[in-house]
Design a protein around this motif. Sequence first.
Motif, PDB file in Angstrom:
ATOM      1  N   ARG A  14      11.374  -2.239   6.593  1.00  0.00           N
ATOM      2  CA  ARG A  14      10.108  -2.181   7.351  1.00  0.00           C
ATOM      3  C   ARG A  14       8.943  -1.934   6.400  1.00  0.00           C
ATOM      4  O   ARG A  14       7.815  -2.339   6.654  1.00  0.00           O
ATOM      5  N   GLY A  15       9.238  -1.240   5.307  1.00  0.00           N
ATOM      6  CA  GLY A  15       8.205  -0.952   4.307  1.00  0.00           C
ATOM      7  C   GLY A  15       8.810  -0.152   3.181  1.00  0.00           C
ATOM      8  O   GLY A  15       9.992   0.207   3.220  1.00  0.00           O
ATOM      9  N   GLY A  16       7.999   0.114   2.173  1.00  0.00           N
ATOM     10  CA  GLY A  16       8.465   0.918   1.045  1.00  0.00           C
ATOM     11  C   GLY A  16       7.365   1.861   0.617  1.00  0.00           C
ATOM     12  O   GLY A  16       6.188   1.575   0.813  1.00  0.00           O
ATOM     13  N   MET A  17       7.744   2.996   0.036  1.00  0.00           N
ATOM     14  CA  MET A  17       6.734   3.948  -0.414  1.00  0.00           C
ATOM     15  C   MET A  17       7.196   4.715  -1.638  1.00  0.00           C
ATOM     16  O   MET A  17       8.398   4.822  -1.897  1.00  0.00           O
ATOM     17  N   ILE A  18       6.212   5.226  -2.379  1.00  0.00           N
ATOM     18  CA  ILE A  18       6.477   6.016  -3.577  1.00  0.00           C
ATOM     19  C   ILE A  18       5.605   7.267  -3.486  1.00  0.00           C
ATOM     20  O   ILE A  18       4.424   7.181  -3.130  1.00  0.00           O
ATOM     21  N   ALA A  19       6.180   8.418  -3.774  1.00  0.00           N
ATOM     22  CA  ALA A  19       5.431   9.680  -3.649  1.00  0.00           C
ATOM     23  C   ALA A  19       4.232   9.701  -4.590  1.00  0.00           C
ATOM     24  O   ALA A  19       4.341   9.300  -5.747  1.00  0.00           O
ATOM     25  N   PRO A  20       3.085  10.154  -4.093  1.00  0.00           N
ATOM     26  CA  PRO A  20       1.906  10.230  -4.963  1.00  0.00           C
ATOM     27  C   PRO A  20       2.073  11.318  -6.024  1.00  0.00           C
ATOM     28  O   PRO A  20       2.701  12.350  -5.771  1.00  0.00           O
ATOM     29  N   ASP A  21       1.542  11.044  -7.211  1.00  0.00           N
ATOM     30  CA  ASP A  21       1.614  12.020  -8.307  1.00  0.00           C
ATOM     31  C   ASP A  21       0.350  11.882  -9.160  1.00  0.00           C
ATOM     32  O   ASP A  21      -0.612  11.224  -8.752  1.00  0.00           O
ATOM     33  N   GLU A  22       0.356  12.455 -10.352  1.00  0.00           N
ATOM     34  CA  GLU A  22      -0.846  12.421 -11.202  1.00  0.00           C
ATOM     35  C   GLU A  22      -1.265  10.986 -11.557  1.00  0.00           C
ATOM     36  O   GLU A  22      -2.449  10.701 -11.701  1.00  0.00           O
ATOM     37  N   THR A  23      -0.290  10.085 -11.688  1.00  0.00           N
ATOM     38  CA  THR A  23      -0.602   8.664 -11.957  1.00  0.00           C
ATOM     39  C   THR A  23      -1.429   8.084 -10.812  1.00  0.00           C
ATOM     40  O   THR A  23      -2.400   7.358 -11.033  1.00  0.00           O
ATOM     41  N   THR A  24      -1.034   8.429  -9.585  1.00  0.00           N
ATOM     42  CA  THR A  24      -1.746   7.971  -8.377  1.00  0.00           C
ATOM     43  C   THR A  24      -3.175   8.490  -8.384  1.00  0.00           C
ATOM     44  O   THR A  24      -4.133   7.736  -8.163  1.00  0.00           O
ATOM     45  N   PHE A  25      -3.310   9.796  -8.602  1.00  0.00           N
ATOM     46  CA  PHE A  25      -4.630  10.435  -8.508  1.00  0.00           C
ATOM     47  C   PHE A  25      -5.565   9.927  -9.602  1.00  0.00           C
ATOM     48  O   PHE A  25      -6.753   9.703  -9.361  1.00  0.00           O
ATOM     49  N   GLU A  26      -5.007   9.703 -10.785  1.00  0.00           N
ATOM     50  CA  GLU A  26      -5.805   9.198 -11.908  1.00  0.00           C
ATOM     51  C   GLU A  26      -6.340   7.803 -11.590  1.00  0.00           C
ATOM     52  O   GLU A  26      -7.486   7.471 -11.886  1.00  0.00           O
ATOM     53  N   TYR A  27      -5.477   6.974 -10.980  1.00  0.00           N
ATOM     54  CA  TYR A  27      -5.862   5.606 -10.601  1.00  0.00           C
ATOM     55  C   TYR A  27      -6.980   5.630  -9.558  1.00  0.00           C
ATOM     56  O   TYR A  27      -7.916   4.826  -9.608  1.00  0.00           O
ATOM     57  N   HIS A  68       0.816  -1.220   0.000  1.00  0.00           N
ATOM     58  CA  HIS A  68       0.000   0.000   0.000  1.00  0.00           C
ATOM     59  C   HIS A  68       0.852   1.274   0.000  1.00  0.00           C
ATOM     60  O   HIS A  68       0.346   2.359  -0.264  1.00  0.00           O
ATOM     61  N   GLY A  69       2.147   1.129   0.289  1.00  0.00           N
ATOM     62  CA  GLY A  69       3.057   2.275   0.276  1.00  0.00           C
ATOM     63  C   GLY A  69       3.206   2.893  -1.107  1.00  0.00           C
ATOM     64  O   GLY A  69       3.688   4.019  -1.248  1.00  0.00           O
ATOM     65  N   ALA A  70       2.767   2.164  -2.142  1.00  0.00           N
ATOM     66  CA  ALA A  70       2.816   2.674  -3.513  1.00  0.00           C
ATOM     67  C   ALA A  70       1.995   3.947  -3.669  1.00  0.00           C
ATOM     68  O   ALA A  70       2.160   4.687  -4.640  1.00  0.00           O
ATOM     69  N   MET A 127       2.933  -0.925  -7.025  1.00  0.00           N
ATOM     70  CA  MET A 127       2.523  -1.824  -5.928  1.00  0.00           C
ATOM     71  C   MET A 127       3.420  -3.060  -5.868  1.00  0.00           C
ATOM     72  O   MET A 127       3.765  -3.537  -4.796  1.00  0.00           O
ATOM     73  N   THR A 128       3.805  -3.567  -7.041  1.00  0.00           N
ATOM     74  CA  THR A 128       4.716  -4.718  -7.104  1.00  0.00           C
ATOM     75  C   THR A 128       6.049  -4.379  -6.435  1.00  0.00           C
ATOM     76  O   THR A 128       6.587  -5.170  -5.653  1.00  0.00           O
ATOM     77  N   ILE A 129       6.576  -3.189  -6.724  1.00  0.00           N
ATOM     78  CA  ILE A 129       7.848  -2.747  -6.131  1.00  0.00           C
ATOM     79  C   ILE A 129       7.725  -2.664  -4.603  1.00  0.00           C
ATOM     80  O   ILE A 129       8.535  -3.250  -3.872  1.00  0.00           O
ATOM     81  N   CYS A 130       6.717  -1.939  -4.130  1.00  0.00           N
ATOM     82  CA  CYS A 130       6.565  -1.744  -2.675  1.00  0.00           C
ATOM     83  C   CYS A 130       6.263  -3.055  -1.964  1.00  0.00           C
ATOM     84  O   CYS A 130       6.708  -3.278  -0.843  1.00  0.00           O
ATOM     85  N   ASN A 131       5.521  -3.931  -2.625  1.00  0.00           N
ATOM     86  CA  ASN A 131       5.162  -5.237  -2.055  1.00  0.00           C
ATOM     87  C   ASN A 131       6.389  -6.002  -1.577  1.00  0.00           C
ATOM     88  O   ASN A 131       6.390  -6.613  -0.506  1.00  0.00           O
TER      89      ASN A 131
END
Length: 464
Positions: free
Chosen positions: A230-243, A135-137, A218-222
């Motif tokens: 402990r976990g992984g995350m990716i900064a939200p951007d337009e791709t995130t918001f569109e999804y 979910h950190g994606a 999601m595959t990367i953060c998984n």
Amino acid sequence: MAGKTLFEKVWDAHVVHSRENYPDLIYIDRHYIHEVTSPQAFDGLRKRGIPVFRPSQTSATADHNVPTLNQHLPIAEPLSKFQVEKLRENCEEFGVELYDLGHEKQGIVHVIGPDLGLTQPGMTMVCGDSHTSTHGAFGSIAFGIGTSQVEQVLATQCLLQSKPKTMKIEVNGTLGKGVTAKDIILYIISKLSAAGGTGYFVEYAGSAITSLSMEGRMTICNMSIEMGARGGMIAPDETTFEYMKGREFAPKGAEWDKALEKWRQLPSDGDATYDKVVVYQAEDIEPMITYGTNPGMGVGVSQEIPEVAVNGTTKDMEKSLSYMGLEPRKSLKGKKIDYVFIGSCTNSRIEDLRQVADFVKGKKKAEDVNVWIVPGSKRVEEQAKAEGLDQVFDSAGFELRQPGCSACLGMNEDKVPAGKYCVSTSNRNFEGRQGPGARTLLVSPLMAAAAAVKGEIVDVRELI
């Protein structure tokens, strides 16, 4: 004042109480539960006579131990039956919404959260499952917890946590033909080792990461957890918001605009500092495959099995290769396989299934290979059928099953027999992970599809 990382922004916004030399008390926005790690937690509440503090912030589904065939029938396997029944009883008693077998929203917990819009940027999320890092994606802090901590969150919606260190992993450049998000993360783990991220929360960045779809992210953060992070995350951007836009539980109307404004503040500041920074080039990554018994034991498909694993010992390597029936300084290409498993919380989303269907259209699986395709959720299954992917799989001899964790772990009926080789899109290749004595080789969905068609390990780039 120094800038903050994405991780620090989300963490600091959720600290309820902080005291020197003690863990922070963190507020949890969303709690996911399933049938395996929740029964003892509910028992603890029952014994203490306390309710679930905020049931609307807990989402339950049956996934780990469920059959993936004939889900309309009573569960035959006694332990699975018991666990799923217990989940039903507990959710009913404590007022938690359950996406049970047969429910249109049922599926693997880390697939349904994003799919339904329950997973959102800037949140804190936990589940009694290590791959919660998925979910950190979305630019959220998400991590797995133990059963006693599941009880803490059910009782208080808070958790005591020591703040981890931060690591930035940058992947810059353009991915080559046939190279996917799964190859990126397998490459990173092969370089850092299965313990290289221990003590850190990882932020993935760089042009190769930001060019990925949400499914790829999601595959990367998984698999952050597979390098000990402990976990992984990716900064939200337009791709995130569109999804996210329009998903069932995502904010709507004016609330959406307000949320967007907040989410756009989340990416790390330009002057933010990390405890460790690692940089890789996308052009150096080729389709990956594991040869050993931890996810760090991986190589590019054109390379030979090394004599010593990254940060491993000769003894570890000998034990691992002995279990796998493989030898150092040999190529994996041409190695005969018995099973192909396409599924798990790593690679069971609609994009994964589309990619496989696109590759196998008009082709047939090798005669002596069993191919299981297990969608990550009921919604993914229905979408695959609506798009006719089920017919493509059927024509190719691939078996499309029903949603669940399936052959990712030897906990349900979908086990790989002892000594057999399984090319798998899942996240772990430990000894016995897919069944006692099973031998697992981790790959991307594209590499898995190619192996299914050829009946042996091949370089997918030669076939596309």
